[in-house]
Design a protein around this motif. Structure first.
Motif, PDB file in Angstrom:
ATOM      1  N   TYR A  18      -3.374  -2.499  -8.504  1.00  0.00           N
ATOM      2  CA  TYR A  18      -4.577  -3.152  -8.412  1.00  0.00           C
ATOM      3  C   TYR A  18      -5.723  -2.519  -8.049  1.00  0.00           C
ATOM      4  O   TYR A  18      -6.781  -2.673  -8.780  1.00  0.00           O
ATOM      5  N   ASP A  19      -5.827  -1.780  -7.128  1.00  0.00           N
ATOM      6  CA  ASP A  19      -6.893  -0.973  -6.686  1.00  0.00           C
ATOM      7  C   ASP A  19      -6.477   0.089  -6.073  1.00  0.00           C
ATOM      8  O   ASP A  19      -5.230   0.506  -5.846  1.00  0.00           O
TER       9      ASP A  19
ATOM     10  N   LYS B 170      -6.145   7.730 -12.086  1.00  0.00           N
ATOM     11  CA  LYS B 170      -5.846   7.326 -13.353  1.00  0.00           C
ATOM     12  C   LYS B 170      -4.436   7.090 -13.541  1.00  0.00           C
ATOM     13  O   LYS B 170      -3.885   6.233 -14.017  1.00  0.00           O
ATOM     14  N   GLU B 171      -3.723   8.199 -12.886  1.00  0.00           N
ATOM     15  CA  GLU B 171      -2.080   7.708 -12.888  1.00  0.00           C
ATOM     16  C   GLU B 171      -1.777   6.499 -11.994  1.00  0.00           C
ATOM     17  O   GLU B 171      -1.073   5.869 -12.743  1.00  0.00           O
ATOM     18  N   ALA B 172      -2.557   6.217 -10.977  1.00  0.00           N
ATOM     19  CA  ALA B 172      -2.219   4.891 -10.410  1.00  0.00           C
ATOM     20  C   ALA B 172      -2.597   3.642 -11.276  1.00  0.00           C
ATOM     21  O   ALA B 172      -1.847   2.699 -11.401  1.00  0.00           O
ATOM     22  N   LYS B 173      -3.737   3.707 -11.702  1.00  0.00           N
ATOM     23  CA  LYS B 173      -4.137   2.563 -12.811  1.00  0.00           C
ATOM     24  C   LYS B 173      -3.278   2.509 -13.908  1.00  0.00           C
ATOM     25  O   LYS B 173      -3.025   1.320 -14.272  1.00  0.00           O
TER      26      LYS B 173
ATOM     27  N   VAL C 160       0.880  -1.242  -0.141  1.00  0.00           N
ATOM     28  CA  VAL C 160       0.074   0.082   0.112  1.00  0.00           C
ATOM     29  C   VAL C 160       0.851   1.270   0.126  1.00  0.00           C
ATOM     30  O   VAL C 160       1.898   1.281   1.008  1.00  0.00           O
ATOM     31  N   THR C 161       0.655   2.213  -1.006  1.00  0.00           N
ATOM     32  CA  THR C 161       1.495   3.271  -1.147  1.00  0.00           C
ATOM     33  C   THR C 161       0.877   4.417  -1.689  1.00  0.00           C
ATOM     34  O   THR C 161      -0.152   4.241  -2.444  1.00  0.00           O
ATOM     35  N   ASP C 162       1.301   5.759  -1.245  1.00  0.00           N
ATOM     36  CA  ASP C 162       0.668   6.921  -1.805  1.00  0.00           C
ATOM     37  C   ASP C 162       1.508   7.438  -2.942  1.00  0.00           C
ATOM     38  O   ASP C 162       1.289   8.757  -3.384  1.00  0.00           O
ATOM     39  N   HIS C 163       2.578   7.088  -3.212  1.00  0.00           N
ATOM     40  CA  HIS C 163       3.538   7.580  -3.936  1.00  0.00           C
ATOM     41  C   HIS C 163       4.412   6.582  -4.951  1.00  0.00           C
ATOM     42  O   HIS C 163       4.433   5.299  -4.557  1.00  0.00           O
ATOM     43  N   SER C 164       5.104   6.832  -5.965  1.00  0.00           N
ATOM     44  CA  SER C 164       5.930   6.098  -6.641  1.00  0.00           C
ATOM     45  C   SER C 164       5.167   4.635  -7.122  1.00  0.00           C
ATOM     46  O   SER C 164       5.620   3.558  -6.861  1.00  0.00           O
ATOM     47  N   TRP C 165       4.022   4.683  -7.565  1.00  0.00           N
ATOM     48  CA  TRP C 165       3.478   3.611  -7.983  1.00  0.00           C
ATOM     49  C   TRP C 165       4.250   2.657  -9.002  1.00  0.00           C
ATOM     50  O   TRP C 165       3.894   1.466  -8.978  1.00  0.00           O
TER      51      TRP C 165
ATOM     52  N   VAL D 209      -0.304  -4.061  -5.599  1.00  0.00           N
ATOM     53  CA  VAL D 209      -0.360  -2.939  -5.189  1.00  0.00           C
ATOM     54  C   VAL D 209      -1.669  -2.297  -4.885  1.00  0.00           C
ATOM     55  O   VAL D 209      -2.326  -2.109  -5.950  1.00  0.00           O
ATOM     56  N   VAL D 210      -1.849  -1.524  -4.006  1.00  0.00           N
ATOM     57  CA  VAL D 210      -3.016  -0.769  -3.741  1.00  0.00           C
ATOM     58  C   VAL D 210      -2.616   0.685  -3.328  1.00  0.00           C
ATOM     59  O   VAL D 210      -1.410   1.087  -2.650  1.00  0.00           O
ATOM     60  N   ALA D 211      -3.018   1.523  -4.202  1.00  0.00           N
ATOM     61  CA  ALA D 211      -2.490   3.137  -4.187  1.00  0.00           C
ATOM     62  C   ALA D 211      -3.528   3.973  -3.319  1.00  0.00           C
ATOM     63  O   ALA D 211      -4.647   3.794  -3.543  1.00  0.00           O
ATOM     64  N   VAL D 212      -2.850   4.632  -2.719  1.00  0.00           N
ATOM     65  CA  VAL D 212      -3.495   5.855  -1.781  1.00  0.00           C
ATOM     66  C   VAL D 212      -3.624   6.981  -2.542  1.00  0.00           C
ATOM     67  O   VAL D 212      -2.912   7.444  -2.993  1.00  0.00           O
ATOM     68  N   CYS D 213      -4.975   7.496  -3.073  1.00  0.00           N
ATOM     69  CA  CYS D 213      -4.881   8.686  -3.898  1.00  0.00           C
ATOM     70  C   CYS D 213      -5.602   9.860  -3.439  1.00  0.00           C
ATOM     71  O   CYS D 213      -6.264   9.726  -2.576  1.00  0.00           O
ATOM     72  N   ASP D 214      -5.431  11.076  -4.156  1.00  0.00           N
ATOM     73  CA  ASP D 214      -6.058  12.229  -3.757  1.00  0.00           C
ATOM     74  C   ASP D 214      -7.216  12.516  -4.539  1.00  0.00           C
ATOM     75  O   ASP D 214      -7.683  13.844  -4.232  1.00  0.00           O
ATOM     76  N   GLY D 215      -7.467  11.901  -5.643  1.00  0.00           N
ATOM     77  CA  GLY D 215      -8.852  12.181  -6.412  1.00  0.00           C
ATOM     78  C   GLY D 215      -8.551  11.677  -7.699  1.00  0.00           C
ATOM     79  O   GLY D 215      -7.561  10.705  -7.962  1.00  0.00           O
TER      80      GLY D 215
END
Length: 131
Positions: free
Chosen positions: A95-96, A87-90, A55-60, A76-82
């Motif tokens: 994964y989610d 879209k960047e994470a996907k 789980v990470t909020d950067h460097s996806w 990998v599960v991304a913590v996103c701000d919107g």
């Protein structure tokens, strides 16, 4: 509700508050959580995450590449701000996503769904290997 397993779960974030909140929510649900401020320190523990969840909020992209190198691979599960970050994470191959601000149980449910998917894939791989 507590989950009946203790999967390897790594949380990587420079945000100390986010790391603490994710660790608090996830450990309350019986997840084994290892938290790191950066990928340099997390890299030492990556082998423990084989078949687990990152789980990470950067460097996806970096997280997805590291997860794919594990045997079995981790999700990998991304913590996103919107929406833009989702879209960047996907696009990076996560994964989610968990979107901030999140409801109290959202991280636990998202990780549980990822773990169920990873477990299903592992079971399918073992059945193919046995055949």
């Amino acid at each position: 509700m507590s989950w009946p397993f203790n999967p390897p779960l790594l949380v990587v974030s420079e945000d100390r508050v986010l790391r603490g909140e994710l660790a608090r929510v996830l450990t309350k649900q019986s997840w084994d959580v290892l938290c790191f401020a950066d990928w340099e320190h997390a890299a030492q523990e990556l082998p423990q995450a084989a078949g687990g969840i990152l789980v990470t909020d950067h460097s996806w992209s970096q997280a997805v590449n590291a997860a794919r190198q594990l045997d079995p691979p981790a999700l990998v599960v991304a913590v996103c701000d919107g929406p833009r970050h989702i879209k960047e994470a996907k696009d990076a191959g996560v994964y989610d996503t968990i979107v901030r601000p999140f409801e109290a149980m959202e991280p636990a449910w998202t990780v549980a769904c990822a773990w169920h998917f990873a477990s299903s894939q592992a079971e399918a791989r073992s059945q193919c290997d046995a055949a």
